[in-house]
Structures are given as C-alpha cells and as structure tokens.
Enzyme design. Sequence first.
Site, short mmCIF file in Angstrom:
data_model
loop_
_atom_site.label_atom_id
_atom_site.label_comp_id
_atom_site.label_asym_id
_atom_site.label_seq_id
_atom_site.Cartn_x
_atom_site.Cartn_y
_atom_site.Cartn_z
N ASP A 365 48.37 57.37 63.15
CA ASP A 365 49.71 57.09 63.64
C ASP A 365 49.69 57.20 65.17
O ASP A 365 48.85 57.90 65.74
CB ASP A 365 50.70 58.10 63.04
CG ASP A 365 52.11 57.91 63.56
OD1 ASP A 365 52.57 56.76 63.60
OD2 ASP A 365 52.73 58.92 63.95
N ASP A 553 51.94 62.65 61.48
CA ASP A 553 52.69 63.89 61.64
C ASP A 553 54.15 63.78 61.23
O ASP A 553 54.82 64.79 61.06
CB ASP A 553 52.62 64.37 63.10
CG ASP A 553 53.48 63.50 64.02
OD1 ASP A 553 53.52 62.27 63.80
OD2 ASP A 553 54.10 64.05 64.94
N ASP A 557 55.36 59.27 57.75
CA ASP A 557 53.94 59.14 57.43
C ASP A 557 53.60 59.71 56.05
O ASP A 557 52.48 59.50 55.57
CB ASP A 557 53.09 59.87 58.48
CG ASP A 557 53.22 59.26 59.86
OD1 ASP A 557 53.32 58.03 59.94
OD2 ASP A 557 53.25 60.02 60.85
#
Length: 684
Positions: A365, A553, A557
């Site tokens: 990410d 995080d 996600d």
Amino acid sequence: MSEECCGPDESKTIRPKPAAPVLDGDACCGPKLPPVFAKSQEEEGEHATRPPSWRDPALLPSAFSGTALVIGYLLESSGVEIPALVLQWVALLFGAYTFVPSTVRRLIRGRVGVGLLMTIAAIGAVALGHVGEAAALAFLFSLAEALEDRAMDRAKEGLRALLSLIPDIARISRLHGEETIPVAELRELDILIIGAGERVATDGIVVDGTSSIDTSAVTGESISVAVRPGDAVPAGAINGSGTLRIEATADGRDNSLTQIVALVEQAHARKGERARLADRIARPLVPTVLIVAALVVVFGFIVGDPTTWIERALVVLVAASPCALAIAVPVTVISAIGSASKYGVVIKSGQAFEQLGTIRTVALDKTGTLTRNEPQVVEVASYGYAEHEVLDFAAALEVSSTHPLAAAIVAAAPNAKPGQDVAEEAGHGITGVVDGRRIRVGNTRWLDPGAHREAASQLAERGMTVVVVEVDGQLAGLIGIRDELRAESAETIRMMRDMGITPIMLTGDNERTARALAAEAGIQDVRAEQLPADKAGAIGALAAASPTAMVGDGINDAPALATATVGIAMGVKGSAAAIESADVAFTGHDLRFIPQALAHARRGRRIMTWNIGLALAIIIVLFPLALFGVLGLAGVVLVHELAEVLVILNGIRAARRPTGARPQALSPTATPTPVDTPENTLAK
C-alpha cells in the site's frame, strides 16, 4: 522425542485480539509452557533463563547414566564382569527413568509413541541378556530427549526476554501524590511517571514532558525517537533523560508487548505444511513399526531361529523410530519465530512462517506503508475564492473525517468551523453545508475539475494527491497534498529486487500521483485508484499466479491482507482491522526489516526441509540394515540418536538473523535515493 502431534491447523480467519497471553503447545511443537501471566514476576524470573548444562537438573539422569555406562564398559573390557554388570544396570535405570514412567502413563491413556518403541527395545535387550546395549539405548535416548527440551527452552527464551522488558512496579500519579503499585494492577487511563532511564510499563500517550525513547529491545531499531505530549509510547521502551507523564492506553497485563508474546506463543501450536507432513508420516509410523517388529518375530519362529530374529526385531524398533522426524519442524519454527519477534516482525503461525519463505511478489500500500503517513497540504489552486477560503470550506467538512488526508487539510485550516449535514461517500469524498452553501470535497474521479483538469494533472505528476473543492456545484479550487516517501522505501524495494521478489504498489490514489511516488521508490508495477474490493481482487489474482504478500496499514487494506498468501500489517500506526486480518504484524518503523523477515523465513524453510530429509533418510537407511543384521542394537541407537541431535542443532540455527538483519540507521532528514527508472535513464 515428541510423542504426540499438534492439533489441526487453524484456517485463515480474521483473528480476534487476544485478551491475554495463552501459552500453549504440545509434544510435537514442544512442551507446554506454564501460563506466565498466572504467575508473579518473581516466579517467572526463576525460569527466565536456562541454567548452564553442567547445572541443569534435567541433564543429571543422563549424566549419571553415561558415566556409569562408560565405567561399566571399561570394567567389562578389563574382565571385571560383576561390577561392570552392576554399573550397566545403574546406567540403564537412570536412563530409563527419564522416559519409561511417562511412556507407561501415556499407554494407560491409550496413546503410543516413540518412548514405547524404546521401552520395548530396552526390555527385549535385557531379556536376551544384552544389558549393556539396553543401557546404551536408554542413555542416548534420555540424552537426546534432554537436549531437545533444552533446545525448545532456548527457542522460547526470546519470548521470556520480551516479558522481562516489563518492570515489576510502576509509579503513578494520584490526587494525593505519587504511588507505587505492581504493574499487574495498572489500568487504562492511569497516569504513569517515567523517570530518566526507566522502562515504560504499558502502552500510553505522553501527556506531559519531552524526552527520547529507546525501543530497540521491542522493535529492533537502534535509533532513539523523540517524544512530546500527544505521542504514543509502547510498553518496554526505555526513557531517555527527561521525565515523562504518560496516560496508559492499556492495562498492565494486556498491552502491545504481552500481545506480541501471546501471538508468538500461539503460533507454536499452528502448524505449517512441513509440520503437517512430518505429522502425517510420524503418526502412523509408530503402530506400523510395532506391527513390522511383531512380524519379524513371527518369521523367526517360522524359520526356527527365534533368538536371532527377536534381536533384529528389537533393532528394527529403534531404527524406524520417528524421533528426529517429530522434532524436525517444531524446534525450527519456534526458534525462527522467536528470533523474528526480536526485531519487530511478529509471525502469528507456523503456517504463516512457512508461507513467508515462499513469497515471490510483495504488494505494498502507498499511504502509511511506503510513505510516512504524515500528509501535508503543499499547494492550493483557487478559482473565484481566496486560497484560505478553499481550505476553510474543505476543513469544515473534513474535521469529522478519519481519512489521513483529512488531517492534513484540517491542519492547514485549524480555525475552520465545522459544517452541517456532513456525509462521507466511501472511496470518493465528503459532502456538507457550510454557511448555507453546498460543499463537496473529493477526488478527481468523483469531482471533475473540468477546464482545470490540466492543472490537476500537473499537481498529480509532482506526486501530489489532488482534492477537488466544489461550492454550490462550481469548482472552487484544487488542494495538492503530498505524503513523502519514507527515507528507507527505495532501499527496501532494492533489497526485495535483489532477492528476486517483485514489488507492486496498490493504492486508492490517482494514477499519476501513484506513478510519481512509485518511480521515486523504484516500483514499476502500479495499480492505482483501487477501492478495497479492487485491492482484494488484485491480490487474489496475484496470489493465484505466485505466492504473494500484502503490506498495508489501513482498514481499507484488511480484505487484501486476508486474501494474500501472507498479510503483513504495519502494526505501529495500522488499524486494528488490518492487524487482525494479517498473518504477520510489523511493529517496527524501518521498512527494511520486512525483506529481512522474508530472507529469515526462506532460510528457516530450507532448514526445515533439510531436517525432514535427514530424518527420513535415517529411517530409510537404518531399517534394512537393522532387518538384515548388518547393524546391531548399539550401532543403530548411536546413529539414530546422533542424527536427532544433529536435527535439533540445525533447527536452533533458524534463530540466527540473516546477515545484515539490523539495517544501518537513517538520518531523520534523509531522503529516498532515486533509482533507475526508464524516465531517469532517458533523462541521463
């Protein structure tokens, strides 16, 4: 030496946060540990370290047995038979004491195992008059068993060391003054007083004072971190030179450090592919060996030479015993997982550890993972309004949002008054009313910049996330927000590429912004404008092609983390949903520990494979040698137990960190080093 196998593997689910550490295990995954949190700190301290070998009570029976056996053999070779026989019996009894009673208890409960094979072999050898060989078997088996227990204890010492980071007592502030209480009595919202050089007893937030904290023992990072009011401080951190007042955000018995220990302890009972392979082979092997030995005895009576074939049957019992196979994986997994936890990588299961060693693709990410998660407004383009008005409109709505970009906008317009009728459109933006005007704030996919699309593109190409502000249906301005890359992001990507791992960026940000930051980090494959479902779908497709890890995080996600072969949650600033969905929690700050964890898991997987191969090879080679009388009982016992010791020592090697496992500290002002991309190459 393990005689029973772990329970069934847990399926991959979103796991609830453990309320308190539960130390578990079984004979296959090592002996059960006592529940440390049912004890006082003083009681636990007694078991915190292993005594040296020469003072370990568990090794005394084996030591006495070995001493008596050697002296007995020397006397026998000198022709002094009666004292030699007495000493051989002494050696046999001391050695048998370590495993025969437990074998009998298990047999009464209907359970058979390796100890039963050894017990039968020893009794048979005595019945045939081979007391010396029976004593040698008992000595070597008891010694290997004691060494196995020490290996398991050594593997778990890292976890006990983590627990020792929590002090026994804590100073707290009360209305009537300071008070010292046991850490176990600490409760959330208590105000801790942490003096210079003292350890923090539980997680908290600084409410008064400035200092620096050393978290190296918890996260593996050597650089100290400056803290001031509002900053979070983890349990186990060491305070620097200033005095801090910290508001506890967790109880003394249930904080980030105790949860790390709990997760790693629970991981010992969750088995991976190789552990289950060892179980599938070992579980039916014991009764099969008993049946084969019985058939050998029957064959001896049929051919008219029962004595010879009974001896061979006893040797077969030892040769085909799956001692090394039963311990081949558990000691490796426990050693490796415990070692990884010391530098901030908490692996939640043996299965996750094994899968971590297979990873060939890592999807990361952007926000909060590759970037610092500290977005700031760096540019405002206004159309018909002043720049501060555009910011005020946006901040009036974003003040109620939890999105990372919202904090940046609110910080840029701290005096904005909250709007009314605010509603958030997940993945798009936010709407509301400010001073009677209808305001919409969102991304360029939701709100079209229209004639100013080129200006928005230019901001995006400079690595900014573009936020569009619309007032009563008309474009009011564009806000450029940039979240800088972490200083170590580019080096982390290079480390992955050097390992043959393909890095991919997955982000909900727009294509141009994502590609600009990806180019700085050295990532070529970028999947931008991804909603949570899109991320999960992309990870599913990648995982179907090759083992894939997802590093993230945020709560958005969580689906992707659960879908990946291995989900790695950034535990420091990550959301609870992300951490619970992941197989691995990264509690440190330095991203370079993630490729180090991948290398660590690869090495552990190789050690497991080697151990299983050696254990099977020993059985395959010794069995025919025993059956056809090439090796006697003493020879088979010696080779068998030496092989088991070798497997144990090899498994312990998994605790060693890979070369360079502690990255060099980066300067707080360091910037990512540009890497060669097609664009950079052309520019050169």
